[in-house]
Design a protein around this motif. Structure first.
Motif, PDB file in Angstrom:
ATOM      1  N   ASN A 122      63.250  24.323  67.217  1.00  0.00           N
ATOM      2  CA  ASN A 122      61.875  24.079  66.817  1.00  0.00           C
ATOM      3  C   ASN A 122      61.392  25.332  66.092  1.00  0.00           C
ATOM      4  O   ASN A 122      61.448  26.412  66.686  1.00  0.00           O
ATOM      5  N   PRO A 123      60.957  25.228  64.845  1.00  0.00           N
ATOM      6  CA  PRO A 123      60.950  24.027  64.012  1.00  0.00           C
ATOM      7  C   PRO A 123      62.366  23.478  63.794  1.00  0.00           C
ATOM      8  O   PRO A 123      63.348  24.177  63.998  1.00  0.00           O
ATOM      9  N   LEU A 124      62.432  22.228  63.361  1.00  0.00           N
ATOM     10  CA  LEU A 124      63.707  21.551  63.140  1.00  0.00           C
ATOM     11  C   LEU A 124      64.572  22.383  62.193  1.00  0.00           C
ATOM     12  O   LEU A 124      64.125  22.763  61.116  1.00  0.00           O
ATOM     13  N   PRO A 125      65.808  22.704  62.591  1.00  0.00           N
ATOM     14  CA  PRO A 125      66.646  23.578  61.751  1.00  0.00           C
ATOM     15  C   PRO A 125      67.178  22.872  60.508  1.00  0.00           C
ATOM     16  O   PRO A 125      67.371  21.659  60.504  1.00  0.00           O
ATOM     17  N   THR A 126      67.411  23.675  59.472  1.00  0.00           N
ATOM     18  CA  THR A 126      68.142  23.193  58.304  1.00  0.00           C
ATOM     19  C   THR A 126      69.574  23.696  58.456  1.00  0.00           C
ATOM     20  O   THR A 126      69.801  24.792  58.972  1.00  0.00           O
ATOM     21  N   ILE A 127      70.528  22.881  58.023  1.00  0.00           N
ATOM     22  CA  ILE A 127      71.945  23.191  58.251  1.00  0.00           C
ATOM     23  C   ILE A 127      72.681  23.194  56.925  1.00  0.00           C
ATOM     24  O   ILE A 127      72.513  22.300  56.099  1.00  0.00           O
ATOM     25  N   ARG A 128      73.499  24.240  56.736  1.00  0.00           N
ATOM     26  CA  ARG A 128      74.355  24.358  55.553  1.00  0.00           C
ATOM     27  C   ARG A 128      75.801  24.382  56.016  1.00  0.00           C
ATOM     28  O   ARG A 128      76.118  24.939  57.067  1.00  0.00           O
ATOM     29  N   TRP A 129      76.690  23.800  55.217  1.00  0.00           N
ATOM     30  CA  TRP A 129      78.114  23.744  55.520  1.00  0.00           C
ATOM     31  C   TRP A 129      78.899  24.614  54.543  1.00  0.00           C
ATOM     32  O   TRP A 129      78.602  24.645  53.342  1.00  0.00           O
ATOM     33  N   PHE A 130      79.911  25.312  55.065  1.00  0.00           N
ATOM     34  CA  PHE A 130      80.772  26.171  54.256  1.00  0.00           C
ATOM     35  C   PHE A 130      82.231  25.895  54.590  1.00  0.00           C
ATOM     36  O   PHE A 130      82.564  25.618  55.732  1.00  0.00           O
ATOM     37  N   LYS A 131      83.076  25.970  53.560  1.00  0.00           N
ATOM     38  CA  LYS A 131      84.537  25.915  53.753  1.00  0.00           C
ATOM     39  C   LYS A 131      85.081  27.225  53.216  1.00  0.00           C
ATOM     40  O   LYS A 131      84.888  27.538  52.028  1.00  0.00           O
TER      41      LYS A 131
ATOM     42  N   LYS B  32      55.505  30.831  70.185  1.00  0.00           N
ATOM     43  CA  LYS B  32      55.985  30.802  71.570  1.00  0.00           C
ATOM     44  C   LYS B  32      56.866  29.595  71.866  1.00  0.00           C
ATOM     45  O   LYS B  32      57.688  29.647  72.755  1.00  0.00           O
ATOM     46  N   ASP B  33      56.711  28.506  71.110  1.00  0.00           N
ATOM     47  CA  ASP B  33      57.537  27.317  71.322  1.00  0.00           C
ATOM     48  C   ASP B  33      58.717  27.260  70.362  1.00  0.00           C
ATOM     49  O   ASP B  33      59.443  26.285  70.329  1.00  0.00           O
ATOM     50  N   SER B  34      58.913  28.304  69.574  1.00  0.00           N
ATOM     51  CA  SER B  34      59.989  28.340  68.589  1.00  0.00           C
ATOM     52  C   SER B  34      61.305  28.722  69.267  1.00  0.00           C
ATOM     53  O   SER B  34      61.352  29.644  70.061  1.00  0.00           O
TER      54      SER B  34
ATOM     55  N   GLY C 164      64.052  29.218  60.232  1.00  0.00           N
ATOM     56  CA  GLY C 164      63.124  30.131  59.595  1.00  0.00           C
ATOM     57  C   GLY C 164      62.841  31.374  60.418  1.00  0.00           C
ATOM     58  O   GLY C 164      62.296  32.344  59.919  1.00  0.00           O
ATOM     59  N   LYS C 165      63.232  31.375  61.684  1.00  0.00           N
ATOM     60  CA  LYS C 165      63.022  32.525  62.560  1.00  0.00           C
ATOM     61  C   LYS C 165      64.339  33.058  63.112  1.00  0.00           C
ATOM     62  O   LYS C 165      64.502  34.237  63.310  1.00  0.00           O
ATOM     63  N   LYS C 166      65.286  32.147  63.369  1.00  0.00           N
ATOM     64  CA  LYS C 166      66.593  32.506  63.908  1.00  0.00           C
ATOM     65  C   LYS C 166      67.680  31.811  63.111  1.00  0.00           C
ATOM     66  O   LYS C 166      67.425  30.816  62.441  1.00  0.00           O
ATOM     67  N   VAL C 167      68.910  32.313  63.241  1.00  0.00           N
ATOM     68  CA  VAL C 167      70.079  31.707  62.599  1.00  0.00           C
ATOM     69  C   VAL C 167      71.194  31.631  63.634  1.00  0.00           C
ATOM     70  O   VAL C 167      71.428  32.592  64.365  1.00  0.00           O
ATOM     71  N   VAL C 168      71.856  30.485  63.727  1.00  0.00           N
ATOM     72  CA  VAL C 168      73.052  30.348  64.566  1.00  0.00           C
ATOM     73  C   VAL C 168      74.144  29.701  63.716  1.00  0.00           C
ATOM     74  O   VAL C 168      73.851  29.003  62.743  1.00  0.00           O
TER      75      VAL C 168
END
Length: 170
Positions: A93-102, A63-65, A145-149
């Motif tokens: 939340n949880p803290l997102p992991t970020i990947r970079w693409f070119k 619920k807090d994600s 882990g639950k959503k992607v932006v």
């Protein structure tokens, strides 16, 4: 339908599903048997529920994600030899992991030239000593882990002197 002696008729149906339903399949088996030499007919019907999808059960932790793109990435136009910084402003939340693409390929860090790091607002990609080959579409993809932006910006590296402020601009 007429049945002959000893004939079995089996039928199996599924309840249709759409994206708004979490239903189960109903499997129906109907068996007709005609007794040999007798006038009696036996009818056997069995039914069972068969799961067709898993239930989406949220826990108290879910619920807090959340995951939010706080600001779209800016486009940058600059010159050879300069430094560019692209910012991926996300929170979650949880803290997102970020990947970079070119241009849809993962960005590879190069010592003292291309680096990315986590920041308190998400992530920053820094490219030093720019070359025209650094021009491209840069995308950051964040997941918790639950959503992607994701957000995309264009870096354009041109020949010539760096842009200067014109009189009267701030």
């Amino acid at each position: 339908m007429w049945l002959s002696k000893g004939m079995d008729l089996r039928a199996e149906n599924e309840i249709p599903q759409n994206e708004h339903s979490h239903l189960m399949s109903l499997r129906i088996e109907i068996i007709f048997a005609v007794a040999q030499g007798l006038r009696e007919t036996e009818l056997s019907v069995t039914a069972e529920l068969v799961p067709t999808s898993s239930w989406n059960i949220s826990s108290e932790l879910d619920k807090d994600s959340y995951l939010t793109l706080d600001e779209p990435m800016n486009n940058i136009t600059t010159s050879l030899g300069q430094t560019a910084e692209l910012h991926c402003k996300v929170s979650g939340n949880p803290l997102p992991t970020i990947r970079w693409f070119k241009n849809d390929a993962p960005v590879v860090q190069e010592p003292r030239r291309i680096s990315f790091r986590a920041t308190n607002y998400g992530s920053r990609l820094r490219i030093r000593n720019l070359d025209t080959t650094d021009t491209g579409y840069f995308q950051c993809v964040a997941t918790n882990g639950k959503k992607v932006v994701s957000t995309t910006g264009v870096l354009f590296v041109k020949f010539g002197p760096p842009p200067t402020a014109s009189p009267g601009s701030s």
